[in-house]
Scaffold this motif. Structure first.
Motif, PDB file in Angstrom:
ATOM      1  N   HIS A   1      -6.840  -8.174  -2.429  1.00  0.00           N
ATOM      2  CA  HIS A   1      -7.429  -9.126  -1.489  1.00  0.00           C
ATOM      3  C   HIS A   1      -7.568 -10.522  -2.091  1.00  0.00           C
ATOM      4  CE1 HIS A   1     -10.075 -10.836   1.573  1.00  0.00           C
ATOM      5  NE2 HIS A   1     -10.857 -11.234   0.583  1.00  0.00           N
TER       6      HIS A   1
ATOM      7  N   ILE B   1      -4.852  -9.968   3.341  1.00  0.00           N
ATOM      8  CA  ILE B   1      -4.971  -8.572   2.890  1.00  0.00           C
ATOM      9  C   ILE B   1      -6.414  -8.106   3.060  1.00  0.00           C
ATOM     10  CG2 ILE B   1      -4.686  -6.977   0.972  1.00  0.00           C
ATOM     11  CD1 ILE B   1      -2.605  -8.856  -0.196  1.00  0.00           C
TER      12      ILE B   1
ATOM     13  N   TRP C   1     -11.099  -2.711   2.017  1.00  0.00           N
ATOM     14  CA  TRP C   1     -11.315  -1.413   2.654  1.00  0.00           C
ATOM     15  C   TRP C   1     -12.304  -0.610   1.832  1.00  0.00           C
ATOM     16  CZ3 TRP C   1     -10.409   0.557   7.243  1.00  0.00           C
ATOM     17  CH2 TRP C   1     -10.441   1.931   7.439  1.00  0.00           C
TER      18      TRP C   1
ATOM     19  N   MET D   1      -6.870   3.465  -1.271  1.00  0.00           N
ATOM     20  CA  MET D   1      -6.820   2.166  -0.618  1.00  0.00           C
ATOM     21  C   MET D   1      -8.018   1.290  -0.986  1.00  0.00           C
ATOM     22  SD  MET D   1      -6.147   1.385   3.394  1.00  0.00           S
ATOM     23  CE  MET D   1      -6.233  -0.277   4.062  1.00  0.00           C
TER      24      MET D   1
ATOM     25  N   PHE E   1       0.812  -1.214   0.000  1.00  0.00           N
ATOM     26  CA  PHE E   1       0.000   0.000   0.000  1.00  0.00           C
ATOM     27  C   PHE E   1       0.848   1.268   0.000  1.00  0.00           C
ATOM     28  CE2 PHE E   1      -2.878  -3.292   1.366  1.00  0.00           C
ATOM     29  CZ  PHE E   1      -4.039  -2.975   0.678  1.00  0.00           C
TER      30      PHE E   1
ATOM     31  N   SER F   1      -7.054  -2.253  -2.436  1.00  0.00           N
ATOM     32  CA  SER F   1      -7.341  -3.408  -1.581  1.00  0.00           C
ATOM     33  C   SER F   1      -8.205  -4.427  -2.312  1.00  0.00           C
ATOM     34  CB  SER F   1      -8.032  -2.962  -0.282  1.00  0.00           C
ATOM     35  OG  SER F   1      -9.361  -2.534  -0.513  1.00  0.00           O
TER      36      SER F   1
ATOM     37  N   ALA G   1      -2.306   1.081   6.255  1.00  0.00           N
ATOM     38  CA  ALA G   1      -2.775  -0.275   5.977  1.00  0.00           C
ATOM     39  C   ALA G   1      -2.333  -1.243   7.065  1.00  0.00           C
ATOM     40  CB  ALA G   1      -2.263  -0.739   4.617  1.00  0.00           C
TER      41      ALA G   1
END
Length: 228
Positions: free
Chosen positions: A129, A136, A139, A121, A108, A125, A166
């Motif tokens: 993820h 991870i 968000w 983010m 991040f 993310s 993060a």
């Protein structure tokens, strides 16, 4: 004794409510309403491999459509992102005490100084993820409502970079997951095909809390999050 409530950042929710939300989100009704299983199944055959151009489109399935400029910027970051991903085991779990949330910092950290391309983010993310779904976090504004703010597990810190932020988020999520690890595992097991991790289950519950405003403060004096 089994837990009757789960902590979600500054709030708590009954296990019954958490189970209901996960069942609703993952139910096979024949008329999909949510991102499951589309997001989990997207390029599932390449999930354990490095990030590729097509993976940058995954946020679309979670209602975070990247702009064309964002796509090109993310594409330019693939070497750095894949280098950082390689340091995280494919089956990594955020509750594994041998793995530090600091592993998220270089992933991040690429966001620092990115003021032009519209990637924050939330989008990043949702790209990442899928590659490490147990480690991870996802968000968005709803999760933010549960975890970020004055008096929340992740308070504002002036000058904190994206990578450090993060790590702080992941640390807070780890605390909640480990506080009731068995219960979270059982909640996650309600989704069977495809399976989801406890971290993904927590995200589903946090999303509902933030979206519906059905919150119960954990700490005295906490202020419930209003409905967006």
């Amino acid at each position: 004794m089994a837990a009757s409530a789960l902590r979600i950042g500054r709030f708590s929710v009954s296990v019954v409510k958490a189970e209901t939300w996960v069942r609703q989100y993952t139910a096979d009704t024949g008329r999909p309403r949510y991102a499951y299983p589309a997001y989990e199944d997207f390029r599932s055959g390449t999930r354990s491999g490095p990030l590729e151009d097509a993976d940058l489109l995954a946020p679309v399935l979670l209602n975070a459509k990247p702009t064309l400029e964002a796509y090109y910027w993310l594409q330019s970051q693939l070497p750095a992102l894949n280098q950082a991903l390689e340091r995280i085991p494919e089956d990594a779990s955020l509750t594994d005490a041998s793995l530090s949330p600091d592993l998220l910092e270089p992933l991040f950290g690429v966001l620092d100084g990115n003021t032009r391309w519209g990637v924050r983010m939330t989008t990043l993310s949702k790209v990442l993820h899928r590659k490490r779904p147990g480690f991870i976090p996802l968000w968005d504004g709803q999760v933010r409502a549960c975890y970020y703010g004055t008096g929340a597990p992740v308070p504002p810190v002036q000058g904190r970079g994206s990578g450090a932020f993060a790590v702080a988020v992941a640390t807070a999520l780890r605390e909640d997951l480990t506080a009731d690890a068995e219960t979270w595992a059982a909640v996650a097991a309600l989704a069977t095909e495809p399976a989801i991790t406890p971290l993904r289950a927590l995200d589903i519950v946090a999303w509902n809390l933030g979206a519906q405003g059905e919150t119960v403060p954990v700490q005295t004096g906490s202020v419930p999050v209003p409905r967006p």
